[in-house]
Design an enzyme around this catalytic site. Structure first.
Site, PDB file in Angstrom:
ATOM      1  N   GLU A  17       0.798  -1.228   0.000  1.00 27.77           N
ATOM      2  CA  GLU A  17       0.000   0.000   0.000  1.00 27.77           C
ATOM      3  C   GLU A  17       0.832   1.281   0.000  1.00 27.77           C
ATOM      4  O   GLU A  17       0.506   2.216  -0.720  1.00 27.77           O
ATOM      5  CB  GLU A  17      -0.953   0.015   1.212  1.00 27.77           C
ATOM      6  CG  GLU A  17      -1.735   1.324   1.283  1.00 27.77           C
ATOM      7  CD  GLU A  17      -2.851   1.341   2.309  1.00 27.77           C
ATOM      8  OE1 GLU A  17      -2.871   0.480   3.194  1.00 27.77           O
ATOM      9  OE2 GLU A  17      -3.690   2.241   2.213  1.00 27.77           O
ATOM     10  N   ASP A  57      -1.182  -5.107   2.785  1.00 30.48           N
ATOM     11  CA  ASP A  57      -1.698  -3.903   3.441  1.00 30.48           C
ATOM     12  C   ASP A  57      -1.146  -3.941   4.864  1.00 30.48           C
ATOM     13  O   ASP A  57      -1.544  -4.777   5.674  1.00 30.48           O
ATOM     14  CB  ASP A  57      -3.240  -3.894   3.467  1.00 30.48           C
ATOM     15  CG  ASP A  57      -3.770  -2.533   3.896  1.00 30.48           C
ATOM     16  OD1 ASP A  57      -3.014  -1.793   4.561  1.00 30.48           O
ATOM     17  OD2 ASP A  57      -4.926  -2.210   3.573  1.00 30.48           O
ATOM     18  N   ILE A  77      -1.401  -1.927   7.437  1.00 29.45           N
ATOM     19  CA  ILE A  77      -2.435  -1.668   8.456  1.00 29.45           C
ATOM     20  C   ILE A  77      -3.738  -1.384   7.709  1.00 29.45           C
ATOM     21  O   ILE A  77      -3.924  -0.301   7.154  1.00 29.45           O
ATOM     22  CB  ILE A  77      -2.081  -0.483   9.376  1.00 29.45           C
ATOM     23  CG1 ILE A  77      -0.726  -0.715  10.066  1.00 29.45           C
ATOM     24  CG2 ILE A  77      -3.195  -0.289  10.420  1.00 29.45           C
ATOM     25  CD1 ILE A  77      -0.326   0.363  11.073  1.00 29.45           C
ATOM     26  N   ASP A  78      -4.598  -2.377   7.631  1.00 27.96           N
ATOM     27  CA  ASP A  78      -5.909  -2.139   7.042  1.00 27.96           C
ATOM     28  C   ASP A  78      -6.825  -1.668   8.174  1.00 27.96           C
ATOM     29  O   ASP A  78      -6.857  -2.265   9.238  1.00 27.96           O
ATOM     30  CB  ASP A  78      -6.469  -3.413   6.404  1.00 27.96           C
ATOM     31  CG  ASP A  78      -7.731  -3.103   5.622  1.00 27.96           C
ATOM     32  OD1 ASP A  78      -7.674  -2.227   4.737  1.00 27.96           O
ATOM     33  OD2 ASP A  78      -8.773  -3.704   5.918  1.00 27.96           O
ATOM     34  N   THR A 137      -6.696   1.879   8.910  1.00 28.96           N
ATOM     35  CA  THR A 137      -5.772   2.852   9.526  1.00 28.96           C
ATOM     36  C   THR A 137      -6.510   3.872  10.390  1.00 28.96           C
ATOM     37  O   THR A 137      -6.025   4.271  11.450  1.00 28.96           O
ATOM     38  CB  THR A 137      -4.945   3.581   8.433  1.00 28.96           C
ATOM     39  OG1 THR A 137      -4.306   2.596   7.626  1.00 28.96           O
ATOM     40  CG2 THR A 137      -3.890   4.475   9.032  1.00 28.96           C
ATOM     41  N   ASP A 141      -6.434  -4.088   0.106  1.00 30.17           N
ATOM     42  CA  ASP A 141      -7.503  -4.162   1.110  1.00 30.17           C
ATOM     43  C   ASP A 141      -8.167  -5.544   1.109  1.00 30.17           C
ATOM     44  O   ASP A 141      -8.689  -5.979   2.139  1.00 30.17           O
ATOM     45  CB  ASP A 141      -8.600  -3.117   0.828  1.00 30.17           C
ATOM     46  CG  ASP A 141      -8.092  -1.685   0.885  1.00 30.17           C
ATOM     47  OD1 ASP A 141      -7.365  -1.354   1.828  1.00 30.17           O
ATOM     48  OD2 ASP A 141      -8.442  -0.881  -0.013  1.00 30.17           O
TER      49      ASP A 141
END
Ligand code: LIP
Length: 257
Positions: A62, A78, A80-81, A83, A209
């Site tokens: 990402e 990702d 930190i999905d 955020t 995502d």
């Protein structure tokens, strides 16, 4: 490969966890799209370790410049999905890693280190949460379906997208049990896989995502498609529609009214 991935992702989870409980400086990528130094730290850690352990795969992530990356044998990350949840200390946030071979799904891992939930799936081998097999719900009555969705970052800048979100909500909300919006597509897909939600839809998501969650959901007996009901194509489709299979046609029908 799965066990090594889990080991690395669990180590990365410690970085996420440290960040979650500390004070964070936030940078805006766009009006509503946040990034913190922890997104970058988790991503750099994963890229470095994956590069070393799995040299045959490229890593598409990402927070990176992916312009020279060709999607084929790829690990889609990702860091930190969710955020916004991470920044606000809402514990619906996760590391998402989807592995593809020749563009085809291979392994999906979604890890929420705050709630200590590890979702894993290898194609053909089923889906698991913390080692326990998970399956989609068998609810087939749309009125009884608990759905989940998300709002696109473009809702603050693109009136067409905002209108589309509101129009679909107005059609679907009275016809189902209820709709949740928890803010992590990766976990939303896992929640359908686990039978918590019957269905989920969202527009404008990026491959990172959903790359892992869609593998986990399919391995749990669920269905993933685009808004026409055809195969969902990573990097291409505007809408993702996911379900326990049983309510899929009705969800697609309502999304197209
Ligand atoms: C987020 C998603 C969330 C969605 C946001 C965004 P991020 O990912 O998982 O569900 O509604 O538009 O894409 O930016 O936190 O990795």
């Amino acid at each position: 490969m799965k066990d090594k991935l889990i080991q690395i992702i669990k180590e990365a989870g410690e970085i996420l966890k440290d960040g979650y409980y500390s004070k964070k400086d936030v940078t805006f990528k766009a009006k509503k799209d946040l990034v913190t130094k922890y997104d970058v730290a988790v991503e750099n850690f994963l890229k470095e370790r994956f590069g070393r352990e799995f040299p045959k795969f490229n890593v598409i992530a990402e927070e990176s410049d992916n312009t020279d990356k060709i999607f084929s044998d790829s690990i889609i990350v990702d860091p930190i999905d969710g955020t916004t949840n991470f920044v606000n200390k809402l514990p619906h946030t996760a590391i998402s890693v989807g592995v593809y071979k020749d563009k085809k799904p291979f392994i999906g891992i979604v890890y929420n280190p705050i709630l200590d939930e590890l979702y894993t799936a290898v194609v053909g081998e089923g889906a698991y949460c913390n080692g326990e097999k998970i399956e989609v719900s068998d609810e087939s009555v749309f009125q009884k379906a608990l759905l989940s969705t998300g709002f696109p970052y473009t809702s603050g800048t693109c009136e067409d997208d905002l209108n589309d979100v509101m129009k679909k909500m107005k059609i679907i909300l009275p016809k189902c049990q209820d709709i949740r919006r928890l803010g992590s597509a990766a976990l939303d897909l896992c929640y359908v896989a686990r039978g918590i939600y019957e269905g989920y839809y969202e527009m404008n998501l990026k491959a990172w995502d959903v790359s892992a969650g869609l593998i986990i959901l399919q391995e749990a007996g669920g269905k993933v498609s685009n808004i026409d009901g055809n195969d969902y194509i990573l990097f291409e489709n505007k809408y993702i529609v996911a379900s326990n299979n049983h309510i899929h046609n009705e969800l697609i029908r309502n999304l197209n009214l």
